[in-house]
Write a protein that holds these residues in place. Structure first.
Motif, short mmCIF file in Angstrom:
data_model
loop_
_atom_site.label_atom_id
_atom_site.label_comp_id
_atom_site.label_asym_id
_atom_site.label_seq_id
_atom_site.Cartn_x
_atom_site.Cartn_y
_atom_site.Cartn_z
N ALA A 178 -20.32 18.38 -11.39
CA ALA A 178 -21.64 18.64 -10.79
C ALA A 178 -22.07 20.05 -11.12
CB ALA A 178 -21.58 18.46 -9.28
N TYR A 199 -23.48 14.90 -12.02
CA TYR A 199 -24.30 15.20 -10.84
C TYR A 199 -25.02 16.54 -10.97
CZ TYR A 199 -20.91 11.93 -8.75
OH TYR A 199 -20.11 10.86 -8.48
N CYS A 227 -33.19 13.97 -13.60
CA CYS A 227 -31.95 13.26 -13.28
C CYS A 227 -32.06 11.78 -13.64
CB CYS A 227 -31.62 13.40 -11.79
SG CYS A 227 -30.98 15.02 -11.35
N SER A 233 -26.77 11.72 -11.31
CA SER A 233 -26.99 11.51 -9.88
C SER A 233 -27.38 12.81 -9.20
CB SER A 233 -25.72 10.96 -9.21
OG SER A 233 -25.33 9.77 -9.85
#
Ligand code: C2E
Ligand code: MG
Ligand code: MG
Ligand code: MG
Length: 292
Positions: A178, A199, A227, A233
């Motif tokens: 992420a 992410y 995204c 995500s």
């Protein structure tokens, strides 16, 4: 310019600043002892699926309880640990403790959560980083998909080519990466082209002004579109109000984190939260219905 700044800094060196400097010097030496003396522990902040309010993940957040000074916030000691070269050992400790905790929750029969761990560039950039991660997952018998590593944009910028190798290797392993505090770092978005980022965490500074602030609204909507188009995500950070939740849900944000749902809490409280929810047939915190 540096010279002028230095001079000014000297001229304005107040008693307050002297006290701050003394505290920093003292903390630095105490930080070295903190790991050995067992002064660190982890809290966990739930991440919810925004549509249902179901808890799908937790983020491990490091806490330092100093025997004399009390709680010291990570914004104070993490940068210090980076400067002192202690961050790698600290991050390793965190990752190990977080994985051990996750395995324990599994053992207690909790629904499988994803564990998010913050990692600094100092460790992420090491050649054997991916091997360390693989070994840790194996030792705790955890599937790679259960772990998510959060790194900042700044870290990505600093790492250059090895970073690309590391991101691809983690992606192949199945560990989700992420980008933390997305939109606040000085960095290009070219790393998104690698398709190795799972992410994006939308920084709380963009969430704070929702829904009234039109700039924040436009930025957040654009991040969510990005995204969606890249198959990443999104996770919104710092959600404190139902209005923010509704805006984000309507704009297509799938996961969220913030005081509205839960502050960072102790591991026992996570167990409580998940078992109460399970008895009710749905482990959720607080369900905010979308505006129709
Ligand atoms: P972060 O990774 O972006 O973590 C989110 C921070 O926002 C946490 O602060 C969390 O308590 C806070 N937060 C969550 N929800 C809300 C909300 O609704 N409103 C507001 N105002 N704040 C919210 P915390 O725990 O003080 O951590 C600060 C930063 O320290 C983290 O930012 C992360 O960058 C760093 N950090 C924390 N633990 C670790 C660690 O184990 N390793 C490393 N390298 N960094 C860590
Ligand atoms: Mg984080
Ligand atoms: Mg963040
Ligand atoms: Mg942040």
């Amino acid at each position: 310019a540096a010279k002028t700044e230095e001079r000014n800094a000297f001229r304005f060196y107040s008693p307050r600043m002297q006290a701050d400097a003394r505290r920093r010097i003292a903390l630095a030496s105490e930080l070295r002892k903190a790991l050995a003396e067992d002064e660190f522990h982890l809290q966990f902040q739930p991440t919810v699926e925004m549509r249902s309010g179901r808890v799908v993940a937790v983020e491990a957040l490091l806490r330092w309880h100093h025997p004399v000074r009390g709680r010291i916030p990570p914004v104070e000691f993490i940068p210090m640990a980076e400067k002192l070269g202690l961050i790698r050992r600290i991050d390793q400790w965190v990752l190990q403790a977080a994985c051990r905790q996750l395995a324990e929750w599994d053992h207690l029969g909790l629904p499988p959560l994803r564990m998010a761990v913050n990692v600094s560039a100092h460790w992420f950039g090491q050649a054997n980083f991916v091997d360390d991660i693989r070994a840790l997952l194996e030792s705790q018998r955890l599937a790679a998909e259960r772990l998510m590593l959060e790194i900042t944009e700044g870290a990505i910028l600093r790492l250059g080519e090895e970073m690309e190798r590391t991101l691809h290797a983690l992606h192949a392993l199945g560990v989700g990466v992420a980008i933390d505090d997305f939109g606040t770092g000085y960095s290009s978005m070219s790393y998104l082209k690698m398709r190795a980022i799972a992410y994006l965490k939308i920084d709380q500074s963009f969430v704070a002004g929702l829904p009234e602030d039109e700039s924040d609204g436009a930025i957040v909507e654009t991040m969510l579109t990005l995204c969606r188009k890249l198959g990443i995500s999104p996770i919104a950070e710092g959600i404190e109000t139902e209005e923010q939740h509704r805006f984000l849900l309507r704009a297509g944000c799938t996961e969220g984190q913030g005081y509205l749902y839960s502050r960072p809490i102790e591991p026992e409280e996570i167990v409580q939260l998940m078992t109460v929810g399970k008895r009710q047939g749905n482990s959720h915190l607080r369900l905010v219905p979308p505006e129709v």
